[in-house]
Design a protein around this motif. Structure first.
Motif, mmCIF file in Angstrom:
data_model
loop_
_atom_site.group_PDB
_atom_site.id
_atom_site.type_symbol
_atom_site.label_atom_id
_atom_site.label_comp_id
_atom_site.label_asym_id
_atom_site.label_seq_id
_atom_site.Cartn_x
_atom_site.Cartn_y
_atom_site.Cartn_z
ATOM 1 N N SER A 143 0.822 -1.211 0.000
ATOM 2 C CA SER A 143 0.000 0.000 0.000
ATOM 3 C C SER A 143 0.857 1.263 0.000
ATOM 4 C CB SER A 143 -0.939 0.005 1.216
ATOM 5 O OG SER A 143 -0.212 -0.020 2.430
ATOM 6 N N LEU A 144 2.026 1.225 0.645
ATOM 7 C CA LEU A 144 2.919 2.390 0.642
ATOM 8 C C LEU A 144 3.549 2.584 -0.733
ATOM 9 C CD1 LEU A 144 2.543 1.847 3.726
ATOM 10 C CD2 LEU A 144 4.861 2.728 4.031
ATOM 11 N N LEU A 145 3.843 1.472 -1.403
ATOM 12 C CA LEU A 145 4.357 1.551 -2.773
ATOM 13 C C LEU A 145 3.316 2.182 -3.695
ATOM 14 C CD1 LEU A 145 6.228 0.783 -5.186
ATOM 15 C CD2 LEU A 145 5.197 -1.499 -5.110
ATOM 16 N N LEU A 146 2.081 1.740 -3.577
ATOM 17 C CA LEU A 146 1.027 2.273 -4.442
ATOM 18 C C LEU A 146 0.786 3.749 -4.166
ATOM 19 C CD1 LEU A 146 -1.542 -0.688 -4.418
ATOM 20 C CD2 LEU A 146 0.183 -0.131 -6.151
ATOM 21 N N SER A 147 0.835 4.130 -2.889
ATOM 22 C CA SER A 147 0.680 5.552 -2.552
ATOM 23 C C SER A 147 1.804 6.375 -3.160
ATOM 24 C CB SER A 147 0.659 5.738 -1.030
ATOM 25 O OG SER A 147 -0.491 5.159 -0.461
ATOM 26 N N TYR A 148 3.007 5.847 -3.083
ATOM 27 C CA TYR A 148 4.172 6.539 -3.649
ATOM 28 C C TYR A 148 3.997 6.726 -5.154
ATOM 29 C CZ TYR A 148 9.059 7.607 -4.726
ATOM 30 O OH TYR A 148 10.214 8.207 -5.157
ATOM 31 N N MET A 149 3.552 5.682 -5.839
ATOM 32 C CA MET A 149 3.394 5.743 -7.290
ATOM 33 C C MET A 149 2.271 6.702 -7.700
ATOM 34 S SD MET A 149 5.857 3.850 -8.334
ATOM 35 C CE MET A 149 5.481 3.830 -10.099
ATOM 36 N N SER A 150 1.300 6.910 -6.799
ATOM 37 C CA SER A 150 0.190 7.805 -7.125
ATOM 38 C C SER A 150 0.478 9.253 -6.726
ATOM 39 C CB SER A 150 -1.097 7.327 -6.435
ATOM 40 O OG SER A 150 -0.983 7.442 -5.027
ATOM 41 N N GLY A 151 1.660 9.490 -6.152
ATOM 42 C CA GLY A 151 2.059 10.859 -5.829
ATOM 43 C C GLY A 151 2.150 11.180 -4.354
ATOM 44 N N ASP A 152 1.618 10.304 -3.499
ATOM 45 C CA ASP A 152 1.706 10.517 -2.048
ATOM 46 C C ASP A 152 2.967 9.816 -1.544
ATOM 47 O OD1 ASP A 152 1.326 10.973 0.623
ATOM 48 O OD2 ASP A 152 -0.400 9.622 0.833
ATOM 49 N N ARG A 153 4.072 10.513 -1.588
ATOM 50 C CA ARG A 153 5.368 9.899 -1.352
ATOM 51 C C ARG A 153 5.775 9.863 0.122
ATOM 52 N NH1 ARG A 153 9.261 11.433 -6.490
ATOM 53 N NH2 ARG A 153 7.846 10.607 -8.088
ATOM 54 N N SER A 154 5.144 10.656 0.938
ATOM 55 C CA SER A 154 5.589 10.825 2.320
ATOM 56 C C SER A 154 5.604 9.537 3.140
ATOM 57 C CB SER A 154 4.720 11.876 3.021
ATOM 58 O OG SER A 154 5.090 12.005 4.378
ATOM 59 N N PRO A 155 4.540 8.690 3.100
ATOM 60 C CA PRO A 155 4.562 7.497 3.958
ATOM 61 C C PRO A 155 5.751 6.577 3.695
ATOM 62 C CG PRO A 155 2.340 7.911 3.179
ATOM 63 C CD PRO A 155 3.234 8.840 2.413
ATOM 64 N N LEU A 156 6.056 6.328 2.415
ATOM 65 C CA LEU A 156 7.172 5.440 2.088
ATOM 66 C C LEU A 156 8.508 6.106 2.407
ATOM 67 C CD1 LEU A 156 8.219 2.793 0.936
ATOM 68 C CD2 LEU A 156 8.094 3.803 -1.357
ATOM 69 N N VAL A 157 8.661 7.361 2.030
ATOM 70 C CA VAL A 157 9.929 8.056 2.257
ATOM 71 C C VAL A 157 10.228 8.186 3.748
ATOM 72 C CG1 VAL A 157 11.142 10.252 1.987
ATOM 73 C CG2 VAL A 157 9.890 9.276 0.052
ATOM 74 N N SER A 158 9.228 8.539 4.547
ATOM 75 C CA SER A 158 9.460 8.669 5.990
ATOM 76 C C SER A 158 9.754 7.314 6.616
ATOM 77 C CB SER A 158 8.257 9.327 6.670
ATOM 78 O OG SER A 158 7.094 8.515 6.564
ATOM 79 N N GLY A 159 9.132 6.255 6.078
ATOM 80 C CA GLY A 159 9.418 4.915 6.573
ATOM 81 C C GLY A 159 10.851 4.505 6.268
#
Length: 261
Positions: free
Chosen positions: A195-211
């Motif tokens: 889910s964090l990968l999909l968020s990143y690909m859709s433009g919401d990069r913060s959850p994956l990057v902060s993780g």
């Protein structure tokens, strides 16, 4: 009753026609498949072992549906998890990849038992020595379910680390696989939920990057799960993650044995 003796486990194990260990527990048949985990250079560094569960009455059961099902009693879940681990280790040790790392899913409730066991004389430790695997090859993946006691889980995982095992947080970003658990367990690996990968690909990069920043602060290697397209793979390589896993790279399947029965 929770299985505790070596004989109880042996009684549940047999070989199938493909020369693979399988498990029998009540009306369930358990088998192993393995999905490779790659580094950034596309070299396999290890495999995640996954159980396949078949009920003789109702057919295939997804593991997450089995372990999340509140109508299935605690002892049965623990026994299926432990038998699965025994299968995975044995089948892995008989493959050409037995020098790599083996990632094993661990229920938090089952993981807490390691806090109560004498790990140096445990069945897990004894079996690894008997089949020629080193503790450092095993990565114990704590799944995203709640623990009955997070302090006991922390103690258990730290004790495993003291005996040379690796610890991972599985499905980071979902349910109990969060920042608090990561900081408590101080894992060697953090596996990020798709889910964090999909968020990143859709433009919401913060959850994956902060993780990823959290993982670096804790000294943990990053594994991004669920890569299913060339674009996702390219993006994660550009981001510089340590390890990659997903259907685009390889599907889960049995590991062929290099030994006869």
């Amino acid at each position: 009753m929770i299985l505790v003796t070596e004989q109880q486990f042996v009684d549940c194990l047999s070989f199938n026609d493909e020369n693979q260990y399988i498990g029998k527990y009540k009306n369930l048949t358990l088998s192993s498949v393995y999905q490779p985990i790659f580094d950034s250079m596309h070299t396999i560094i290890g495999f995640e072992a996954l159980v396949r569960i078949h009920d003789e009455d109702s057919g295939a059961i997804r593991p997450d549906q089995f372990f999340h099902n509140e109508s299935i009693n605690f002892d049965d879940k623990i026994n299926v998890e432990r038998i699965s681990r025994a299968l995975h280790i044995r089948n892995f040790s008989r493959s050409q990849y037995s020098h790599l790392k083996l990632f094993l899913n661990v229920l938090p409730s089952a993981g807490e038992y390691f806090a109560l066991e004498n790990i140096s004389s445990s069945l897990l430790n004894q079996r690894l020595k008997a089949i020629g695997l080193d503790n450092s090859q095993l990565v114990m993946e704590v799944v995203e379910l709640d623990a009955s006691n997070e302090d006991n889980l922390k103690l258990a995982m730290h004790r495993l680390s003291e005996f040379g095992f690796n610890v991972a947080i599985d499905d980071f970003g979902v349910n109990a696989s969060n920042r608090t658990r990561a900081e408590q367990l101080q894992p060697d690996f953090i596996k990020f939920d798709r889910s964090l990968l999909l968020s990143y690909m859709s433009g919401d990069r913060s959850p994956l990057v902060s993780g990823i920043q959290l993982a670096k602060r804790l000294g943990a290697k990053v594994v991004v799960e669920g890569i299913e397209t060339k674009q996702q793979l390219s993006a994660m390589r550009t981001l510089g993650v340590d390890h990659l896993q997903g259907y685009f790279l390889a599907m889960p399947e049995p590991l062929a044995s290099v030994f006869d029965n």
